[in-house]
Motif scaffolding. Structure first.
Motif, PDB file in Angstrom:
ATOM      1  N   SER A  43      -3.926   9.434   8.933  1.00 55.67           N
ATOM      2  CA  SER A  43      -4.125  10.167   7.678  1.00 55.67           C
ATOM      3  C   SER A  43      -4.923  11.447   7.886  1.00 55.67           C
ATOM      4  CB  SER A  43      -4.827   9.269   6.648  1.00 55.67           C
ATOM      5  OG  SER A  43      -6.195   9.070   6.973  1.00 55.67           O
ATOM      6  N   LYS A  59      -3.184  10.516   1.589  1.00 57.33           N
ATOM      7  CA  LYS A  59      -3.800   9.508   0.718  1.00 57.33           C
ATOM      8  C   LYS A  59      -2.911   8.274   0.571  1.00 57.33           C
ATOM      9  CE  LYS A  59      -4.647  12.705  -2.378  1.00 57.33           C
ATOM     10  NZ  LYS A  59      -5.049  13.396  -3.632  1.00 57.33           N
ATOM     11  N   TYR A  60      -1.607   8.495   0.558  1.00 59.18           N
ATOM     12  CA  TYR A  60      -0.700   7.350   0.492  1.00 59.18           C
ATOM     13  C   TYR A  60      -0.787   6.517   1.768  1.00 59.18           C
ATOM     14  CZ  TYR A  60       1.510   8.870  -3.838  1.00 59.18           C
ATOM     15  OH  TYR A  60       1.747   9.195  -5.147  1.00 59.18           O
ATOM     16  N   LEU A 100      -2.880   3.405   1.660  1.00 59.97           N
ATOM     17  CA  LEU A 100      -2.318   2.185   1.084  1.00 59.97           C
ATOM     18  C   LEU A 100      -1.861   1.227   2.183  1.00 59.97           C
ATOM     19  CD1 LEU A 100      -0.194   3.696  -1.841  1.00 59.97           C
ATOM     20  CD2 LEU A 100      -2.484   2.705  -1.963  1.00 59.97           C
TER      21      LEU A 100
END
Length: 212
Positions: free
Chosen positions: A178, A190-191, A194
């Motif tokens: 990330s 940001k995803y 997850l």
């Protein structure tokens, strides 16, 4: 009684460390919600308008997303922290300091979460939060490493050690990924976070297919 035993008796017990840690984590989670702001009625032409209120709430979507992610991450770290300390059979001052290092990464998370909520399109803000997560993983790993070196942990099988290392490596990989992606697309970065929800399960399956 040996000198080592006497020295250990003078130090706080593990229960006190856990109590302190639980309190710090609880405060950090509480502080996270302060980054969520209720829209001011003065900003709405018609305070009774549902569409206007929805528009104003939508402007805080980035803060809400960072809050949810941060809440989940802190909860995961708390669970890992308890799994580690359930295996601790003794305590030394060095262990307490490594625990404080972990708590430092947790207490600063409301700030880094708020930062990425307000500057969601800024890659530096995203990376600062990601580095915060990486430091929390590192502090946890070093706490375990210290416990192993000082014989403070209960014995574990090679398979258990392999699984724990794979889980930490998988989570660290997601965060490092990330950090790089943030400079290309902050939303995609940001995803990536997850994936922290599934990284441990992937690591478990990978470890199960390998010899201990």
């Amino acid at each position: 009684m040996s000198t080592d035993t006497g020295f250990r008796d003078e130090l706080p017990g593990v229960d006190r460390l856990l109590t302190l840690s639980d309190g710090v984590v609880a405060i950090a989670i509480t502080l996270l919600v302060l980054q969520l702001n209720v829209p001011e009625p003065a900003k709405l032409t018609d305070p009774a308008s549902a569409s206007e209120l929805a528009t104003q709430l939508g402007k805080g979507a980035d803060s809400l997303i960072s809050y949810v992610i941060s809440f989940y991450v802190i909860a995961q770290f708390w669970l890992v922290h308890h799994r580690v300390f359930r295996r601790i059979t003794g305590q030394r001052e060095g262990l307490a300091w490594w625990n404080f290092a972990f708590l430092f990464t947790i207490t600063i998370m409301p700030f880094t979460s708020n930062l990425v909520g307000k500057f969601s399109a800024n890659p530096l803000a995203v990376d600062i939060f990601a580095v915060n997560l990486l430091l929390a993983i590192l502090a946890t790993h070093l706490t375990v490493t210290y416990g192993h070196r000082k014989n403070l942990l209960t014995a574990e099988s090679p398979r258990e050690m392999q699984v724990a290392q794979a889980r930490a490596a998988a989570s660290a990989f997601v965060i490092v990924l990330s950090i790089g992606i943030a400079w290309v697309n902050t939303g995609a970065a940001k995803y990536c976070w997850l994936l922290l929800a599934v990284a441990p399960q992937v690591a478990d399956r990978w470890s199960a297919r390998r010899p201990a």
